[in-house]
Scaffold this motif. Sequence first.
Motif, PDB file in Angstrom:
ATOM      1  N   UNK A   8       7.705   6.822  13.633  1.00  0.00           N
ATOM      2  CA  UNK A   8       6.302   6.419  13.713  1.00  0.00           C
ATOM      3  C   UNK A   8       5.732   6.579  15.123  1.00  0.00           C
ATOM      4  N   UNK A   9       6.509   6.259  16.139  1.00  0.00           N
ATOM      5  CA  UNK A   9       6.027   6.292  17.522  1.00  0.00           C
ATOM      6  C   UNK A   9       6.094   7.673  18.153  1.00  0.00           C
ATOM      7  N   UNK A  10       6.478   8.690  17.421  1.00  0.00           N
ATOM      8  CA  UNK A  10       6.591  10.039  17.969  1.00  0.00           C
ATOM      9  C   UNK A  10       5.270  10.475  18.600  1.00  0.00           C
ATOM     10  N   UNK A  11       5.289  10.966  19.841  1.00  0.00           N
ATOM     11  CA  UNK A  11       4.036  11.338  20.514  1.00  0.00           C
ATOM     12  C   UNK A  11       3.273  12.458  19.823  1.00  0.00           C
ATOM     13  N   UNK A  12       3.967  13.406  19.207  1.00  0.00           N
ATOM     14  CA  UNK A  12       3.264  14.483  18.501  1.00  0.00           C
ATOM     15  C   UNK A  12       2.541  13.941  17.272  1.00  0.00           C
ATOM     16  N   UNK A  13       3.180  13.040  16.544  1.00  0.00           N
ATOM     17  CA  UNK A  13       2.536  12.414  15.393  1.00  0.00           C
ATOM     18  C   UNK A  13       1.311  11.628  15.840  1.00  0.00           C
ATOM     19  N   UNK A  14       1.433  10.862  16.901  1.00  0.00           N
ATOM     20  CA  UNK A  14       0.314  10.054  17.400  1.00  0.00           C
ATOM     21  C   UNK A  14      -0.845  10.950  17.835  1.00  0.00           C
ATOM     22  N   UNK A  15      -0.544  12.068  18.480  1.00  0.00           N
ATOM     23  CA  UNK A  15      -1.577  13.012  18.900  1.00  0.00           C
ATOM     24  C   UNK A  15      -2.316  13.573  17.692  1.00  0.00           C
ATOM     25  N   UNK A  16      -1.574  14.001  16.673  1.00  0.00           N
ATOM     26  CA  UNK A  16      -2.197  14.545  15.469  1.00  0.00           C
ATOM     27  C   UNK A  16      -3.027  13.485  14.753  1.00  0.00           C
ATOM     28  N   UNK A  17      -2.569  12.241  14.737  1.00  0.00           N
ATOM     29  CA  UNK A  17      -3.337  11.153  14.109  1.00  0.00           C
ATOM     30  C   UNK A  17      -4.647  10.911  14.859  1.00  0.00           C
TER      31      UNK A  17
END
Length: 150
Positions: free
Chosen positions: A9-18
Motif C-alpha cells: 500500500x505504501x509503495x511510492x509508485x502506487x501513491x504517485x499514480x493514485x
Amino acid sequence: MILSERRMFADPDFRLLCRDLDREFEIRYPDSRHNFEPYNKVGESAQVIVAYSGIIPVGCGCFRPTGTELEVEIKRMYVVPAYRGRGISRIVLTDLEQWARSEGYTNAKLETGIRQPEAIGLYSRLGYTTIPNYPPYVGVAESICMAKAL
C-alpha cells in the motif's frame, strides 16, 4: 513490454499514480469529486498491483477485503493517459483477480463513475455485471457498481 508487480500500500509508485488518478477525478467530476474522496482511500489491507513500462510506473489497481466473507473490492484502477489503449488496465485487473482468487476470495465488486465509459467497458468485457449500488454509494446517481464471481 508491460510488467506488473505486486506492491505494498505504501509503495511510492502506487501513491504517485493514485495522486494522478485523484487529479483526473477533479477534471471528470469537478462539482462532486469531494463527495467521493473519503471512499477512495485504501488502507494497509490493500493488495496493490503496479504496472511498469520499463522502469516507468504506468498503471495501478488494488483490492481489499470487504468484510463480507470471500469478497474483495477493486479500487484505484488507473492508467497514465499516454499509455492508455495498450491493454494495461486489463493486465492490472486480471492480475488482481488472480491474486484475490489465490487467497481464497470468490467474488469481486467495484464502483466506477458514469463519466468513465472506458472503465465501464473494460469491466463489462471482463465479465462484471451491474449490481445495485452498495454502501456508501447507495443513492449516488454518478456511481455504477459492478460485481463478478472469481
